[in-house]
Design a protein around this motif. Structure first.
Motif, PDB file in Angstrom:
ATOM      1  N   ALA A  74       6.102  -8.290   0.480  1.00  0.00           N
ATOM      2  CA  ALA A  74       6.442  -8.553  -0.921  1.00  0.00           C
ATOM      3  C   ALA A  74       6.022  -7.390  -1.810  1.00  0.00           C
ATOM      4  CB  ALA A  74       5.789  -9.855  -1.390  1.00  0.00           C
ATOM      5  N   GLY A  75       4.835  -6.847  -1.577  1.00  0.00           N
ATOM      6  CA  GLY A  75       4.368  -5.696  -2.348  1.00  0.00           C
ATOM      7  C   GLY A  75       5.225  -4.470  -2.110  1.00  0.00           C
ATOM      8  N   TYR A  76       5.681  -4.310  -0.872  1.00  0.00           N
ATOM      9  CA  TYR A  76       6.570  -3.200  -0.523  1.00  0.00           C
ATOM     10  C   TYR A  76       7.894  -3.322  -1.272  1.00  0.00           C
ATOM     11  CZ  TYR A  76       9.565  -0.271   2.456  1.00  0.00           C
ATOM     12  OH  TYR A  76      10.464   0.657   2.926  1.00  0.00           O
ATOM     13  N   ASN A  77       8.476  -4.526  -1.241  1.00  0.00           N
ATOM     14  CA  ASN A  77       9.776  -4.741  -1.883  1.00  0.00           C
ATOM     15  C   ASN A  77       9.708  -4.652  -3.404  1.00  0.00           C
ATOM     16  OD1 ASN A  77      11.231  -5.058   0.531  1.00  0.00           O
ATOM     17  ND2 ASN A  77      10.596  -7.187   0.683  1.00  0.00           N
ATOM     18  N   SER A  78       8.591  -5.074  -3.986  1.00  0.00           N
ATOM     19  CA  SER A  78       8.466  -5.081  -5.440  1.00  0.00           C
ATOM     20  C   SER A  78       7.720  -3.868  -5.984  1.00  0.00           C
ATOM     21  CB  SER A  78       7.748  -6.349  -5.901  1.00  0.00           C
ATOM     22  OG  SER A  78       6.399  -6.346  -5.440  1.00  0.00           O
ATOM     23  N   CYS A  79       7.237  -3.007  -5.077  1.00  0.00           N
ATOM     24  CA  CYS A  79       6.438  -1.845  -5.487  1.00  0.00           C
ATOM     25  C   CYS A  79       5.230  -2.258  -6.320  1.00  0.00           C
ATOM     26  CB  CYS A  79       7.293  -0.822  -6.242  1.00  0.00           C
ATOM     27  SG  CYS A  79       8.377   0.134  -5.162  1.00  0.00           S
ATOM     28  N   SER A  80       4.548  -3.277  -5.841  1.00  0.00           N
ATOM     29  CA  SER A  80       3.340  -3.707  -6.540  1.00  0.00           C
ATOM     30  C   SER A  80       2.249  -4.032  -5.525  1.00  0.00           C
ATOM     31  CB  SER A  80       3.625  -4.932  -7.414  1.00  0.00           C
ATOM     32  OG  SER A  80       4.046  -6.012  -6.606  1.00  0.00           O
ATOM     33  N   ALA A  81       1.031  -3.747  -5.914  1.00  0.00           N
ATOM     34  CA  ALA A  81      -0.114  -3.993  -5.035  1.00  0.00           C
ATOM     35  C   ALA A  81      -0.849  -5.244  -5.488  1.00  0.00           C
ATOM     36  CB  ALA A  81      -1.054  -2.802  -5.058  1.00  0.00           C
ATOM     37  N   PRO A  82      -0.947  -6.234  -4.606  1.00  0.00           N
ATOM     38  CA  PRO A  82      -1.687  -7.442  -4.974  1.00  0.00           C
ATOM     39  C   PRO A  82      -3.178  -7.138  -5.085  1.00  0.00           C
ATOM     40  CG  PRO A  82      -1.089  -7.512  -2.649  1.00  0.00           C
ATOM     41  CD  PRO A  82      -0.449  -6.286  -3.242  1.00  0.00           C
ATOM     42  N   GLY A  83      -3.889  -7.990  -5.800  1.00  0.00           N
ATOM     43  CA  GLY A  83      -5.335  -7.838  -5.884  1.00  0.00           C
ATOM     44  C   GLY A  83      -5.931  -7.833  -4.489  1.00  0.00           C
ATOM     45  N   GLY A  84      -6.886  -6.984  -4.263  1.00  0.00           N
ATOM     46  CA  GLY A  84      -7.529  -6.903  -2.963  1.00  0.00           C
ATOM     47  C   GLY A  84      -6.821  -6.000  -1.969  1.00  0.00           C
ATOM     48  N   ALA A  85      -5.706  -5.386  -2.373  1.00  0.00           N
ATOM     49  CA  ALA A  85      -4.998  -4.468  -1.470  1.00  0.00           C
ATOM     50  C   ALA A  85      -5.899  -3.273  -1.161  1.00  0.00           C
ATOM     51  CB  ALA A  85      -3.697  -3.995  -2.105  1.00  0.00           C
ATOM     52  N   VAL A  86      -5.821  -2.773   0.065  1.00  0.00           N
ATOM     53  CA  VAL A  86      -6.620  -1.614   0.460  1.00  0.00           C
ATOM     54  C   VAL A  86      -5.970  -0.356  -0.108  1.00  0.00           C
ATOM     55  CG1 VAL A  86      -7.524  -0.288   2.404  1.00  0.00           C
ATOM     56  CG2 VAL A  86      -7.371  -2.783   2.567  1.00  0.00           C
ATOM     57  N   ARG A  87      -6.775   0.407  -0.852  1.00  0.00           N
ATOM     58  CA  ARG A  87      -6.289   1.630  -1.491  1.00  0.00           C
ATOM     59  C   ARG A  87      -7.024   2.828  -0.906  1.00  0.00           C
ATOM     60  NH1 ARG A  87      -3.716   0.612  -6.454  1.00  0.00           N
ATOM     61  NH2 ARG A  87      -3.699  -1.611  -6.945  1.00  0.00           N
ATOM     62  N   TYR A  88      -6.276   3.880  -0.661  1.00  0.00           N
ATOM     63  CA  TYR A  88      -6.833   5.124  -0.140  1.00  0.00           C
ATOM     64  C   TYR A  88      -6.545   6.227  -1.155  1.00  0.00           C
ATOM     65  CZ  TYR A  88      -6.547   2.481   4.237  1.00  0.00           C
ATOM     66  OH  TYR A  88      -6.656   1.510   5.196  1.00  0.00           O
ATOM     67  N   SER A  89      -7.495   7.124  -1.349  1.00  0.00           N
ATOM     68  CA  SER A  89      -7.274   8.158  -2.361  1.00  0.00           C
ATOM     69  C   SER A  89      -7.918   9.498  -2.015  1.00  0.00           C
ATOM     70  CB  SER A  89      -7.804   7.670  -3.715  1.00  0.00           C
ATOM     71  OG  SER A  89      -9.187   7.350  -3.610  1.00  0.00           O
ATOM     72  N   SER A  90      -8.321   9.694  -0.774  1.00  0.00           N
ATOM     73  CA  SER A  90      -9.018  10.933  -0.406  1.00  0.00           C
ATOM     74  C   SER A  90      -8.084  12.125  -0.241  1.00  0.00           C
ATOM     75  CB  SER A  90      -9.800  10.734   0.894  1.00  0.00           C
ATOM     76  OG  SER A  90      -8.923  10.720   2.012  1.00  0.00           O
ATOM     77  N   GLY A  91      -6.788  11.853   0.008  1.00  0.00           N
ATOM     78  CA  GLY A  91      -5.854  12.927   0.300  1.00  0.00           C
ATOM     79  C   GLY A  91      -5.831  13.304   1.771  1.00  0.00           C
ATOM     80  N   ASN A  92      -6.671  12.629   2.545  1.00  0.00           N
ATOM     81  CA  ASN A  92      -6.754  12.872   3.986  1.00  0.00           C
ATOM     82  C   ASN A  92      -7.104  11.538   4.652  1.00  0.00           C
ATOM     83  OD1 ASN A  92      -6.621  14.693   6.184  1.00  0.00           O
ATOM     84  ND2 ASN A  92      -8.850  14.749   6.281  1.00  0.00           N
ATOM     85  N   ASP A  93      -6.248  10.549   4.442  1.00  0.00           N
ATOM     86  CA  ASP A  93      -6.550   9.171   4.827  1.00  0.00           C
ATOM     87  C   ASP A  93      -6.002   8.828   6.199  1.00  0.00           C
ATOM     88  OD1 ASP A  93      -7.583   8.782   2.178  1.00  0.00           O
ATOM     89  OD2 ASP A  93      -5.509   8.622   1.502  1.00  0.00           O
ATOM     90  N   ARG A  94      -6.828   8.191   7.013  1.00  0.00           N
ATOM     91  CA  ARG A  94      -6.456   7.779   8.363  1.00  0.00           C
ATOM     92  C   ARG A  94      -6.345   6.260   8.392  1.00  0.00           C
ATOM     93  NH1 ARG A  94      -7.638  11.854  12.247  1.00  0.00           N
ATOM     94  NH2 ARG A  94      -7.915  10.270  13.863  1.00  0.00           N
ATOM     95  N   VAL A  95      -5.188   5.771   8.849  1.00  0.00           N
ATOM     96  CA  VAL A  95      -4.951   4.327   8.951  1.00  0.00           C
ATOM     97  C   VAL A  95      -4.541   4.032  10.389  1.00  0.00           C
ATOM     98  CG1 VAL A  95      -3.575   2.385   8.131  1.00  0.00           C
ATOM     99  CG2 VAL A  95      -4.206   4.220   6.543  1.00  0.00           C
TER     100      VAL A  95
END
Length: 123
Positions: A74-95
């Protein structure tokens, strides 16, 4: 008799560890977007690739310019992040991928809507 049983248990544990190690050793690290990194137009990068659970996606980008947010369908289709979504911001993120489909968007306003999102399915 107990000695034989102990040997069997130890052998079974050694085999299990070998199987687990072999499965982990087969995982692959993929740089999202290849040399271009995670940016506009990299959403189609995953198409045609075969991913497995345990593979690692490496998101490379300029910190502050972009980020990565793991979302549900749903977040992918609506381009929205639900509360509690995992966010990465280092610029070198490993998933590390789990079995099934994983969805990622850029959480910077307007970026996902401009196509900076990706769905990856791992077997």
């Amino acid at each position: 008799m107990a000695h034989g049983r102990d040997t069997t248990v130890v052998l079974a544990l050694v085999l299990l560890c070998g199987l687990l190690h072999g499965e982990l050793a087969e995982s692959t690290v993929y740089t999202v977007g290849d040399s271009g990194g995670w940016t506009f137009g990299s959403g189609s990068w995953s198409q045609g690739k075969s991913f497995r659970a345990g593979d690692v996606l490496l998101f490379k980008y300029a910190p502050g310019a972009h980020n990565v947010v793991a979302v549900d369908a749903a977040g992918y289709n609506s381009c929205s992040a639900p509360g509690g979504a995992v966010r990465y911001s280092s610029g070198n993120d490993r998933v590390t991928l789990s079995r099934g489909t994983s969805f990622f968007i850029c959480g910077v306003p307007g970026h996902c809507a401009a196509g900076m999102k990706m769905a990856v399915t791992a077997a």
